[in-house]
Design a protein around this motif. Structure first.
Motif, PDB file in Angstrom:
ATOM      1  N   ARG A  61      10.161  -0.425  -7.262  1.00 50.31           N
ATOM      2  CA  ARG A  61       9.779  -1.787  -7.649  1.00 50.31           C
ATOM      3  C   ARG A  61       8.528  -2.266  -6.920  1.00 50.31           C
ATOM      4  NH1 ARG A  61      14.529  -5.786  -6.959  1.00 50.31           N
ATOM      5  NH2 ARG A  61      13.259  -7.028  -8.382  1.00 50.31           N
ATOM      6  N   LEU A  62       8.318  -1.764  -5.716  1.00 48.39           N
ATOM      7  CA  LEU A  62       7.131  -2.151  -4.952  1.00 48.39           C
ATOM      8  C   LEU A  62       5.970  -1.259  -5.358  1.00 48.39           C
ATOM      9  CD1 LEU A  62       8.748  -2.625  -1.419  1.00 48.39           C
ATOM     10  CD2 LEU A  62       8.498  -4.272  -3.269  1.00 48.39           C
ATOM     11  N   LYS A  63       4.955  -1.883  -5.908  1.00 43.67           N
ATOM     12  CA  LYS A  63       3.811  -1.141  -6.419  1.00 43.67           C
ATOM     13  C   LYS A  63       2.582  -1.451  -5.576  1.00 43.67           C
ATOM     14  CE  LYS A  63       5.751  -1.579 -11.066  1.00 43.67           C
ATOM     15  NZ  LYS A  63       6.298  -0.208 -11.091  1.00 43.67           N
ATOM     16  N   PRO A  64       1.771  -0.434  -5.284  1.00 42.00           N
ATOM     17  CA  PRO A  64       0.554  -0.677  -4.499  1.00 42.00           C
ATOM     18  C   PRO A  64      -0.297  -1.790  -5.091  1.00 42.00           C
ATOM     19  CG  PRO A  64       0.957   1.670  -4.707  1.00 42.00           C
ATOM     20  CD  PRO A  64       1.965   0.993  -5.594  1.00 42.00           C
ATOM     21  N   ALA A 100       0.972  10.209  -5.265  1.00 40.34           N
ATOM     22  CA  ALA A 100       1.505   9.369  -4.189  1.00 40.34           C
ATOM     23  C   ALA A 100       3.020   9.328  -4.276  1.00 40.34           C
ATOM     24  CB  ALA A 100       0.931   7.963  -4.271  1.00 40.34           C
ATOM     25  N   ASN A 101       3.670   9.592  -3.155  1.00 46.11           N
ATOM     26  CA  ASN A 101       5.119   9.448  -3.069  1.00 46.11           C
ATOM     27  C   ASN A 101       5.409   8.019  -2.628  1.00 46.11           C
ATOM     28  OD1 ASN A 101       7.857   9.442  -2.221  1.00 46.11           O
ATOM     29  ND2 ASN A 101       7.779  11.650  -1.892  1.00 46.11           N
ATOM     30  N   GLU A 105       0.844  -1.191   0.000  1.00 47.11           N
ATOM     31  CA  GLU A 105       0.000   0.000   0.000  1.00 47.11           C
ATOM     32  C   GLU A 105       0.881   1.244   0.000  1.00 47.11           C
ATOM     33  OE1 GLU A 105      -2.460  -0.123   3.430  1.00 47.11           O
ATOM     34  OE2 GLU A 105      -3.859  -1.593   2.591  1.00 47.11           O
ATOM     35  N   ALA A 106       0.318   2.335  -0.551  1.00 55.60           N
ATOM     36  CA  ALA A 106       0.991   3.621  -0.438  1.00 55.60           C
ATOM     37  C   ALA A 106       0.779   4.178   0.966  1.00 55.60           C
ATOM     38  CB  ALA A 106       0.450   4.592  -1.478  1.00 55.60           C
ATOM     39  N   ASP A 107       1.782   4.849   1.476  1.00 55.58           N
ATOM     40  CA  ASP A 107       1.690   5.459   2.805  1.00 55.58           C
ATOM     41  C   ASP A 107       0.722   6.640   2.728  1.00 55.58           C
ATOM     42  OD1 ASP A 107       2.022   6.659   5.247  1.00 55.58           O
ATOM     43  OD2 ASP A 107       4.207   6.620   5.209  1.00 55.58           O
ATOM     44  N   PRO A 108      -0.381   6.617   3.491  1.00 56.21           N
ATOM     45  CA  PRO A 108      -1.333   7.733   3.430  1.00 56.21           C
ATOM     46  C   PRO A 108      -0.709   9.080   3.762  1.00 56.21           C
ATOM     47  CG  PRO A 108      -2.290   5.858   4.577  1.00 56.21           C
ATOM     48  CD  PRO A 108      -0.841   5.544   4.379  1.00 56.21           C
ATOM     49  N   ALA A 109       0.340   9.092   4.584  1.00 65.41           N
ATOM     50  CA  ALA A 109       1.001  10.348   4.917  1.00 65.41           C
ATOM     51  C   ALA A 109       1.808  10.885   3.744  1.00 65.41           C
ATOM     52  CB  ALA A 109       1.908  10.163   6.129  1.00 65.41           C
ATOM     53  N   ARG A 110       1.980  10.082   2.707  1.00 64.58           N
ATOM     54  CA  ARG A 110       2.727  10.497   1.514  1.00 64.58           C
ATOM     55  C   ARG A 110       1.837  10.535   0.285  1.00 64.58           C
ATOM     56  NH1 ARG A 110       8.473   9.704   1.930  1.00 64.58           N
ATOM     57  NH2 ARG A 110       9.079   9.139   4.050  1.00 64.58           N
ATOM     58  N   TRP A 134       4.045   0.886   2.369  1.00 68.76           N
ATOM     59  CA  TRP A 134       3.622  -0.006   3.449  1.00 68.76           C
ATOM     60  C   TRP A 134       3.354  -1.389   2.894  1.00 68.76           C
ATOM     61  CZ3 TRP A 134      -0.435   3.184   6.715  1.00 68.76           C
ATOM     62  CH2 TRP A 134       0.268   4.040   7.570  1.00 68.76           C
ATOM     63  N   ILE A 135       3.845  -2.389   3.598  1.00 69.18           N
ATOM     64  CA  ILE A 135       3.419  -3.765   3.362  1.00 69.18           C
ATOM     65  C   ILE A 135       2.470  -4.102   4.502  1.00 69.18           C
ATOM     66  CG2 ILE A 135       4.130  -6.175   3.257  1.00 69.18           C
ATOM     67  CD1 ILE A 135       6.675  -5.335   1.925  1.00 69.18           C
ATOM     68  N   THR A 136       1.198  -4.214   4.170  1.00 70.43           N
ATOM     69  CA  THR A 136       0.153  -4.383   5.180  1.00 70.43           C
ATOM     70  C   THR A 136      -0.210  -5.851   5.297  1.00 70.43           C
ATOM     71  OG1 THR A 136      -0.712  -2.185   4.694  1.00 70.43           O
ATOM     72  CG2 THR A 136      -2.151  -3.686   5.900  1.00 70.43           C
ATOM     73  N   ALA A 137       0.049  -6.425   6.475  1.00 70.91           N
ATOM     74  CA  ALA A 137      -0.241  -7.836   6.737  1.00 70.91           C
ATOM     75  C   ALA A 137      -1.589  -7.963   7.426  1.00 70.91           C
ATOM     76  CB  ALA A 137       0.845  -8.453   7.607  1.00 70.91           C
TER      77      ALA A 137
END
Length: 371
Positions: free
Chosen positions: A290-293, A223-224, A78-83, A229-232
């Motif tokens: 490389r990590l995409k939402p 989105a920056n 996930e993208a960081d909501p603060a970014r 975030w990797i949300t488990a």
């Protein structure tokens, strides 16, 4: 050779008789039975002092280690909501130019779109009128001061001119502030929409020629993704095992041969009502993008464990269908004991049942006793 094989020993010289006696004794000694290598005694195996096995067996105490236990949970990127930032139009109007497209990378302050807005024109008009009124009030104040200094004007007239100037200045500041807030500038009368942060355009809902009628609806999302975030999704029964700051290793379906490292930065205080799972977010650096939402991942959490018993794999022996080790219960006396294992790819053979701290086991040569 025996003494009976010697005929008439009294007829032989003494030297020859002594030689025959020594040879007979040596032959009898060689025919004496040797001590066994190992002795079975009521389920125990005892290695005698003269057994050659003593030089072949290596005995060591079991090793106690504080090795964390890894538990994996399904996760998504996930993208960081603060970014993240939703770009909203300050005023309604028509999109004259669109400077970016979906997926484009933008820098903070970069021009995103140009909007022709009637509300912006009104803001410019208000600012122009406030500036003109301020100029007029300034001239009136200067005249009142000159007349008052010449003695031809009452003090109240000067005070009235000063009040008029102050009100005009306040109105000019208000109009100018509003104009700046809605994106007005001195170089153009159109509304410029600029990027509030640096990042990638991940959502776009406008096009050139489109009217923007709702100033609360986002035109686009930026989105920056330098950190994601990797949300488990942690089951309710496992929530007590995770905590903020805990190290986490993640493997993504897109990159199965690479491990991404991070730490728990957020544990949701509320469980998801439909899945009975808690959202645990891990901040991971993503400088190359490389990590995409919405990518799928498996997040492995290192759960602290009490000290556990470990033995080298050379100590493990198969006995029928069970795994066993030889435990020293007395000096050079061993007991075969079945153990239950939990293999760890990095730590080795973890014994979960059958051994305890302080036990001594055969770590080399145990196969010689296995039969």
């Amino acid at each position: 050779m025996s003494f009976r094989s010697v005929q008439n020993p009294s007829c032989l010289p003494v030297a020859i008789l002594l030689a025959l006696l020594l040879a007979a004794c040596s032959h009898q000694t060689s025919e004496a039975p040797q001590s066994p290598a190992v002795i079975a005694d009521h389920g125990l195996l005892r290695v005698p002092g003269k057994s050659p096995l003593r030089s072949q067996l290596v005995i060591q105490p079991v090793e106690m280690r504080d090795v964390p236990h890894a538990v994996a949970f399904p996760a998504t990127v996930e993208a960081d909501p603060a970014r993240m930032a939703n770009v909203l139009p300050a005023l309604t109007g028509k999109v004259v130019e669109l400077k970016v497209g979906l997926g484009d990378h933008v820098a903070r302050g970069q021009l995103l779109a140009v909007i022709d807005s009637g509300d912006l024109a009104q803001a410019y008009a208000d600012a122009d009128k406030a500036r003109d009124a301020l100029d007029l009030a300034k001239k009136g104040l200067d005249r009142a001061r000159g007349v008052q200094q010449a003695g031809g004007n009452a003090l109240k007239d000067l005070e009235a001119a000063q009040s008029g100037y102050n009100q005009a200045l306040a109105e000019f500041n208000r109009a100018q502030t509003r104009l700046t807030a809605v994106g007005g500038s001195g170089s153009t009368r159109a509304m410029n929409v600029t990027a509030p942060i640096s990042g990638a355009v991940t959502a776009l809902s406008v096009a050139p020629g489109m009217y923007v009628n709702d100033p609360t609806a986002a035109m686009m999302t930026i989105a920056n993704l330098d950190t994601v975030w990797i949300t488990a999704n942690v089951p309710e029964s496992e929530v007590g095992l995770v905590a903020r700051g805990q190290p986490v290793d993640a493997i993504l379906s897109a990159y199965p041969d690479q491990v991404f490292h991070g730490r728990v930065s957020f544990v949701s205080p509320v469980l998801q009502a439909d899945t009975r799972r808690d959202l645990v977010r891990v901040a991971v650096a993503n400088p190359d993008g490389r990590l995409k939402p919405n990518m799928f991942a498996n997040a492995s959490f290192d759960i602290p464990q009490p000290a556990q018993v470990f033995v080298p794999e050379s100590a493990l022996l198969m006995n029928n269908d069970s795994t066993t080790v030889f435990v020293e219960v007395a000096p050079w006396t061993f007991e075969r004991r079945s153990v239950e294992l939990s293999y760890d790819e990095t730590a080795g053979a973890r014994v979960v049942k059958g051994l305890k701290a302080g036990d001594r086991v055969i770590v080399k040569g145990g196969v010689l006793l296995n039969d």
